[in-house]
Design a protein around this motif. Sequence first.
Motif, PDB file in Angstrom:
ATOM      1  N   PRO A  85       0.786  -1.248   0.000  1.00  0.00           N
ATOM      2  CA  PRO A  85       0.000   0.000   0.000  1.00  0.00           C
ATOM      3  C   PRO A  85       0.817   1.297   0.000  1.00  0.00           C
ATOM      4  O   PRO A  85       0.265   2.366  -0.226  1.00  0.00           O
ATOM      5  N   SER A  86       2.117   1.209   0.247  1.00  0.00           N
ATOM      6  CA  SER A  86       2.934   2.417   0.337  1.00  0.00           C
ATOM      7  C   SER A  86       2.936   3.170  -0.996  1.00  0.00           C
ATOM      8  O   SER A  86       3.180   2.570  -2.048  1.00  0.00           O
ATOM      9  N   PRO A  87       2.710   4.480  -0.968  1.00  0.00           N
ATOM     10  CA  PRO A  87       2.750   5.258  -2.206  1.00  0.00           C
ATOM     11  C   PRO A  87       4.149   5.312  -2.830  1.00  0.00           C
ATOM     12  O   PRO A  87       4.285   5.615  -4.008  1.00  0.00           O
ATOM     13  N   ASP A  88       5.184   4.984  -2.063  1.00  0.00           N
ATOM     14  CA  ASP A  88       6.551   4.949  -2.581  1.00  0.00           C
ATOM     15  C   ASP A  88       6.869   3.645  -3.313  1.00  0.00           C
ATOM     16  O   ASP A  88       7.917   3.515  -3.931  1.00  0.00           O
ATOM     17  N   VAL A  89       5.970   2.653  -3.213  1.00  0.00           N
ATOM     18  CA  VAL A  89       6.202   1.337  -3.816  1.00  0.00           C
ATOM     19  C   VAL A  89       5.499   1.255  -5.166  1.00  0.00           C
ATOM     20  O   VAL A  89       4.304   1.502  -5.271  1.00  0.00           O
ATOM     21  N   TYR A  90       6.286   0.917  -6.200  1.00  0.00           N
ATOM     22  CA  TYR A  90       5.744   0.810  -7.556  1.00  0.00           C
ATOM     23  C   TYR A  90       5.468  -0.627  -7.966  1.00  0.00           C
ATOM     24  O   TYR A  90       4.581  -0.895  -8.766  1.00  0.00           O
ATOM     25  N   ASP A  91       6.266  -1.572  -7.439  1.00  0.00           N
ATOM     26  CA  ASP A  91       6.121  -2.962  -7.838  1.00  0.00           C
ATOM     27  C   ASP A  91       6.682  -3.853  -6.736  1.00  0.00           C
ATOM     28  O   ASP A  91       7.665  -3.499  -6.082  1.00  0.00           O
TER      29      ASP A  91
END
Length: 188
Positions: free
Chosen positions: A124-130
């Motif tokens: 769920p982190s907005p910094d995580v893309y994949d």
Amino acid sequence: MKVLELDEKDRLIIKILQENPNISQTEVAKLVGLSQPSVGSRIKKLKELGIIDHTYGVNLKNSRMYILKVDVKCKNPDEILGNLKDCPFFLNGFVVAGNRNLILLFVGEDLPTLEAIVDKHIRPSPDVYDVDVGIIVRAEKNTIIPLNVGFKKGKVAPCKSDCSKCDYWGKICLGCPITGHYRGKVLR
């Protein structure tokens, strides 16, 4: 950063200690062809440089614990590592070059709890893309992992979640051993 320089005697001492961590310095000295004080001095130097260390833990090959490897593509690896550093299930993290720039290792007695950690605290982190998750199914060699059993109990989980209000707890997740919501057997 200076490249580490080890001579043949240092490499031999490390090899001997890896094969038999309980060997005496006197025995190492005989095998290496040095005096015991010289071996002791070299071991002390290697420890001070952080090259060798003595760690107690659980042998992954024999423990029947699960290790989850999580490859993450993210904007800020240090922030994610900071959020996980006190998690009792977090084993280690590595910032790497490449498409996925963070590797996370988690250990636990069941896979659903480890999956819940990824689904609740990483994806769920907005910094995580994949995110790509893999289960380590076998260790070829003896691998000692430090199992976090010395944590201080508290009312708040390191991730700031309240297990009693979490959708995963009671269904698939064993809960956090720090808060007392843990229903497992290993990390009590």
